[in-house]
Design a protein around this motif. Structure first.
Motif, short mmCIF file in Angstrom:
data_model
loop_
_atom_site.label_atom_id
_atom_site.label_comp_id
_atom_site.label_asym_id
_atom_site.label_seq_id
_atom_site.Cartn_x
_atom_site.Cartn_y
_atom_site.Cartn_z
N ILE A 36 0.87 -1.18 0.00
CA ILE A 36 0.00 0.00 0.00
C ILE A 36 0.90 1.23 0.00
CG2 ILE A 36 -1.77 1.24 1.31
CD1 ILE A 36 -2.23 -1.74 2.60
N GLU A 37 0.65 2.14 -0.94
CA GLU A 37 1.49 3.34 -1.03
C GLU A 37 1.00 4.36 -0.02
OE1 GLU A 37 4.27 3.51 -2.49
OE2 GLU A 37 3.98 1.57 -3.47
N THR A 38 1.65 4.43 1.12
CA THR A 38 1.28 5.40 2.14
C THR A 38 2.48 5.66 3.03
OG1 THR A 38 -0.11 5.84 4.08
CG2 THR A 38 0.45 3.54 3.67
N LYS A 39 2.56 6.87 3.58
CA LYS A 39 3.63 7.13 4.56
C LYS A 39 3.14 6.77 5.96
CE LYS A 39 2.53 12.09 5.13
NZ LYS A 39 1.86 12.07 6.43
N ASN A 40 1.85 6.50 6.11
CA ASN A 40 1.27 6.31 7.45
C ASN A 40 1.35 4.86 7.92
OD1 ASN A 40 0.63 9.05 7.42
ND2 ASN A 40 -1.34 8.67 6.44
N THR A 41 2.52 4.48 8.40
CA THR A 41 2.70 3.10 8.87
C THR A 41 3.20 3.08 10.33
OG1 THR A 41 4.92 3.12 7.93
CG2 THR A 41 3.17 2.14 6.58
N HIS A 42 2.90 4.13 11.07
CA HIS A 42 3.30 4.19 12.49
C HIS A 42 2.49 3.12 13.25
CE1 HIS A 42 4.90 6.21 16.06
NE2 HIS A 42 3.70 6.21 16.60
N GLY A 43 3.20 2.21 13.91
CA GLY A 43 2.50 1.23 14.75
C GLY A 43 1.99 -0.01 14.03
N THR A 44 2.43 -0.23 12.80
CA THR A 44 1.95 -1.42 12.06
C THR A 44 2.34 -2.72 12.77
OG1 THR A 44 3.90 -1.25 10.65
CG2 THR A 44 1.83 -0.39 9.77
N GLY A 45 3.59 -2.76 13.25
CA GLY A 45 4.08 -3.99 13.90
C GLY A 45 3.35 -4.25 15.21
N CYS A 46 3.12 -3.18 15.98
CA CYS A 46 2.38 -3.31 17.26
C CYS A 46 0.98 -3.84 17.00
CB CYS A 46 2.29 -1.96 17.97
SG CYS A 46 3.87 -1.14 18.22
N THR A 47 0.34 -3.27 15.99
CA THR A 47 -1.04 -3.64 15.66
C THR A 47 -1.13 -5.10 15.24
OG1 THR A 47 -1.48 -1.37 15.00
CG2 THR A 47 -2.99 -3.05 14.15
N LEU A 48 -0.21 -5.52 14.38
CA LEU A 48 -0.24 -6.92 13.91
C LEU A 48 -0.06 -7.89 15.07
CD1 LEU A 48 -0.23 -8.77 11.29
CD2 LEU A 48 2.24 -8.86 11.64
N SER A 49 0.92 -7.65 15.93
CA SER A 49 1.19 -8.60 17.03
C SER A 49 0.03 -8.63 18.03
CB SER A 49 2.52 -8.29 17.73
OG SER A 49 2.55 -6.96 18.16
N SER A 50 -0.62 -7.48 18.26
CA SER A 50 -1.77 -7.46 19.17
C SER A 50 -2.96 -8.19 18.57
CB SER A 50 -2.17 -6.02 19.49
OG SER A 50 -1.15 -5.41 20.20
N ALA A 51 -3.14 -8.05 17.25
CA ALA A 51 -4.24 -8.76 16.59
C ALA A 51 -4.00 -10.27 16.67
CB ALA A 51 -4.35 -8.31 15.13
N ILE A 52 -2.75 -10.69 16.52
CA ILE A 52 -2.45 -12.13 16.65
C ILE A 52 -2.79 -12.60 18.07
CG2 ILE A 52 -0.61 -13.88 16.64
CD1 ILE A 52 0.80 -12.16 14.47
N ALA A 53 -2.39 -11.81 19.09
CA ALA A 53 -2.67 -12.20 20.48
C ALA A 53 -4.17 -12.29 20.71
CB ALA A 53 -2.04 -11.18 21.44
N ALA A 54 -4.93 -11.32 20.21
CA ALA A 54 -6.39 -11.35 20.38
C ALA A 54 -6.97 -12.60 19.72
CB ALA A 54 -7.00 -10.08 19.78
N ASN A 55 -6.49 -12.93 18.54
CA ASN A 55 -7.02 -14.10 17.82
C ASN A 55 -6.65 -15.40 18.54
OD1 ASN A 55 -8.14 -12.43 15.89
ND2 ASN A 55 -6.39 -12.57 14.50
N LEU A 56 -5.42 -15.46 19.08
CA LEU A 56 -5.02 -16.67 19.83
C LEU A 56 -5.88 -16.82 21.09
CD1 LEU A 56 -1.09 -16.51 19.67
CD2 LEU A 56 -2.59 -18.09 18.42
N SER A 57 -6.22 -15.70 21.73
CA SER A 57 -7.00 -15.77 22.97
C SER A 57 -8.37 -16.38 22.72
CB SER A 57 -7.16 -14.37 23.59
OG SER A 57 -8.20 -13.64 22.97
N ARG A 58 -8.86 -16.22 21.48
CA ARG A 58 -10.18 -16.79 21.12
C ARG A 58 -10.07 -18.25 20.73
NH1 ARG A 58 -10.95 -13.57 16.37
NH2 ARG A 58 -12.57 -15.09 15.92
#
Ligand code: ATP
Ligand code: HMH
Length: 269
Positions: A200-222
């Motif tokens: 995706i062509e965007t400069k707005n990628t602040h926090g992408t890694g944090c978001t991905l790892s938290s989404a994985i944790a949320a999905n594992l918790s389910r």
């Protein structure tokens, strides 16, 4: 029943990364978010300007307060700063028999600030990786952990094998830092699964890694299996980047609630 998910990470005053990104991601996934703060950063879309580490004693007390009272279905670990911080967290995770541990080995911010003391890199690998259900390095982090150079998908697979040998049950190397498609590679010690999205062509990628790892944790918790947890998290981060927000003068944050707001008719408010 709603699952309780914990993030152990640093605070980002601008709300795009760290604890703030993690809690927003948890909320978007319908899990109950809790936090152990390891450091307070003075940060915005343009840089990191100061860091105050929280003492190991107060980190330990935060973990005691949560684990002695509440059932924790998954834990995401982000910025951990210092050797003593890491040792304290590792010991408490063992003491409480924590499950579904996602380790995002945060080292350097997008603006180039060392969020992990370089002297603590080896401690992170030795103390936290063996406890990880999954570890999610980006390419520069995978290069530091392995000492290998990563320029291709084949290099990512080779690095994943090296990191797997350090003890995590699964390794996800994120491809956001390579040119072309953004392909993340998952290795479970047996086989590789590639998760590909167009860049995706965007400069707005602040926090992408944090978001991905938290989404994985949320999905594992389910209760999702690791491959499904990563696949759903990859879909979530891709939508969050596609609809990222031009907030501030620099690298803006991802949009955590795009699908929820769209379905609720809230997008234009
Ligand atoms: N421009 C992009 N287009 C599509 N996907 C992207 C893009 N940039 C990053 N990603 C995806 O975002 C996720 C995070 O990857 P990235 O490599 O950016 O993590 P990171 O460097 O750890 O982020 P952070 O700076 O928050 O620590 C991965 O799934 C990656 O594939
Ligand atoms: C507090 C914090 N954690 C993680 C990141 C990811 O780079 C950041 N910028 N800030």
């Amino acid at each position: 029943m709603m699952k309780n998910v914990l993030t152990i990470a640093g605070s980002d005053s601008s709300g795009g990364a760290g604890i703030q990104a993690d809690l927003k991601t948890f909320a978007a996934h319908g899990v109950f978010g809790m936090s152990v703060i390891t450091a307070v950063t003075a940060q915005n879309t343009q840089g990191v300007f100061a860091v105050q580490d929280i003492t190991p004693e107060v980190i330990a007390k935060q973990m005691d307060a949560i684990f002695s009272d509440i059932a924790v279905a998954a834990v995401k670990i982000g910025m951990v700063s210092q050797i003593e911080t890491i040792k304290t967290i590792a010991a408490k995770l063992t003491e409480y028999g924590a499950i579904n541990i996602v380790v995002d080995p945060v080292m350097v911010s997008k603006s180039g600030y060392h969020l992990l003391n370089p002297a603590a890199e080896a401690t992170l690998a030795l103390e936290l990786l063996p406890q990880a259900t999954i570890v999610t390095p980006n390419i520069p982090e995978a290069e530091v952990i392995t000492g290998q150079t990563i320029a291709t998908l084949a290099d990512m697979e080779a690095a994943a094998r090296t990191i797997f040998a350090l003890g995590p049950r699964n390794v996800l190397i994120k491809g956001g830092h390579l040119d072309g498609d953004s392909t993340d590679i998952l290795f479970d010690g047996q086989e590789f699964v590639h998760f590909k999205s167009h860049r995706i062509e965007t400069k707005n990628t602040h926090g992408t890694g944090c978001t991905l790892s938290s989404a994985i944790a949320a999905n594992l918790s389910r209760g999702l299996p690791v491959t499904d947890a990563v696949a759903e998290a990859k879909e979530y981060i891709t939508i969050a980047i596609e609809h990222s927000l031009t907030i501030g003068k620099g690298v803006g944050p991802t949009h955590h609630f795009y699908t929820l707001y769209k379905n609720a008719g809230l997008l234009d408010q």
